[in-house]
Design an enzyme around this catalytic site. Sequence first.
Site, short mmCIF file in Angstrom:
data_model
loop_
_atom_site.label_atom_id
_atom_site.label_comp_id
_atom_site.label_asym_id
_atom_site.label_seq_id
_atom_site.Cartn_x
_atom_site.Cartn_y
_atom_site.Cartn_z
NE ARG A 34 29.64 46.76 40.88
CZ ARG A 34 30.60 45.93 41.30
NH1 ARG A 34 31.77 46.40 41.65
NH2 ARG A 34 30.36 44.64 41.36
CE LYS A 199 43.13 32.48 40.81
NZ LYS A 199 43.27 33.03 42.17
N GLY A 357 31.08 41.30 37.59
CA GLY A 357 31.61 42.61 37.25
C GLY A 357 32.26 42.65 35.89
N GLY A 381 30.07 38.42 42.81
CA GLY A 381 30.16 37.50 43.94
C GLY A 381 28.82 37.36 44.65
P1 ADP Z 1 33.26 38.10 36.48
O1 ADP Z 1 33.85 39.36 37.12
O2 ADP Z 1 32.31 38.43 35.37
O3 ADP Z 1 32.68 37.16 37.50
P2 ADP Z 1 35.81 36.78 36.48
O4 ADP Z 1 36.35 37.81 37.39
O5 ADP Z 1 35.61 35.41 36.99
O6 ADP Z 1 34.47 37.30 35.78
O7 ADP Z 1 36.81 36.59 35.24
C1 ADP Z 1 37.12 37.63 34.35
C2 ADP Z 1 38.53 37.49 33.84
O8 ADP Z 1 38.78 36.22 33.28
C3 ADP Z 1 38.78 38.49 32.73
O9 ADP Z 1 39.68 39.49 33.20
C4 ADP Z 1 39.39 37.66 31.60
O10 ADP Z 1 40.52 38.24 30.99
C5 ADP Z 1 39.79 36.38 32.33
N1 ADP Z 1 39.89 35.24 31.40
C6 ADP Z 1 38.96 34.81 30.54
N2 ADP Z 1 39.43 33.80 29.78
C7 ADP Z 1 40.69 33.57 30.18
C8 ADP Z 1 41.71 32.65 29.76
N3 ADP Z 1 41.49 31.77 28.79
N4 ADP Z 1 42.90 32.72 30.40
C9 ADP Z 1 43.11 33.61 31.38
N5 ADP Z 1 42.18 34.50 31.82
C10 ADP Z 1 40.99 34.48 31.22
MG MG Z 2 35.75 39.68 38.15
#
Ligand code: ADP
Ligand code: MG
Length: 400
Positions: A34, A199, A357, A381
């Site tokens: 960033r 989630k 992120g 987001g």
């Molecule tokens: P982004 O920041 O790219 O939008 P998120 O914040 O939604 O992504 O999710 C990222 C997190 O999801 C990572 O820290 C990863 O470890 C977690 N994750 C991925 N697969 C699983 C899983 N099967 N169980 C628990 N956490 C998970």
């Molecule tokens: Mg994230």
Amino acid sequence: MRTIDDLRVAGQRVFVRADLNVPLSGDTITDDGRIRAAVPTISRLAEAGARVLVASHLGRPKGAPDPAYSLAPVARRLGELLGQDVAFATDTVGPSARETVAGLGEGQVALLENLRFNPGETSKDDAERAAFAEELATLADLYVGDGFGAVHRKHASVYDLPQRLPHAAGGLIATEVGVLRQLTDEVKRPYAVVLGGAKVSDKLGVIEHLLTRADRILIGGGMAYTFLKAQGHEVGSSLLQEDQLDTVRGYLDRARELGVEFVLPVDVVAAPGFPDLVAKTPTSPTTVSVDDFPADLMGLDIGPRSCELYVSKLADAATVFWNGPMGVFEHPDYAEGTRAVAQGLLDSSAFTVVGGGDSAAAVRQLKFDENAFGHISTGGGASLEYLEGKTLPGLAALED
Ligand code: ADP
Ligand code: MG
């Protein structure tokens, strides 16, 4: 939206709202993506003779100074990347900020301390936010909005301040908006979307919106287990959002009606518990079919057959949007799904956009060449809310 080319910046004090919210371990920056993304606009302003005052938030301090969230390490790194000194103000609108701004010569750059050390930055009370924005406004003559990762926040420096100063969008925001427009107004088909991350509830809005726009939706990461469960599979001790099962069932039904292809994992890499992401001690992962999920295992990545399936669904796409890792990529035993999907994006001839992120951090951690992707968004987001069709306060404030 006006851009910095429309402003006369020479000699002026220019407030640049950047997004320098980088991950830190102690005072070491673990991913400076960033900061690097913020550099082009800052250097252009400096080269044009502006007195550049950069400001950002970092993490979620509770409206008061907290050394754990100081931007001091970021000021040092920004200076290295710009190749010039960056003065650092140890407060936001206090004596240090005023003195630092007064000392700025043409072409010089300073950084304010974390904006969220002031409770007015994130306040839900319009008057409290306005009061902080008024104080910030006294530090500058012009405002440049370039913190794309924060434009979905109705915060003082993002929303209230640009209403008080002549303003324009920085280069990063202009680029991000241009790319996201290609995913909404003029998308080339087939349009495949890969969604993962932790989630489902974080991504419901975007799934709903994409149902009427995407041709294929591929689901991985922690959210896959709520979908699998909704389809009648057992998911052991995997991350599951029971309260979202009905919503997710509704999405699967609508997708069928609309002819949108929903792709779920056919196998997963599982283990008895969540891995240690700090020590990264080796674990004993096993691959299980989703038709035969042991009750005592937790799914932590998509399996090899799923990787193959997902890559085949990306191969002939014309546009791909990817948000959210396929597994717990922070641990090497569960990074393969994310790696395979990233490679799948690169091997397809599609226009590829990575948002989020953690997704962007995964691409860098797995040593992919960032420039090989069509675009890597700095805002997770923000990019999701844009795709949902929401009005983003930080963009709306730059419009007029
Ligand atoms: P982004 O920041 O790219 O939008 P998120 O914040 O939604 O992504 O999710 C990222 C997190 O999801 C990572 O820290 C990863 O470890 C977690 N994750 C991925 N697969 C699983 C899983 N099967 N169980 C628990 N956490 C998970
Ligand atoms: Mg994230």
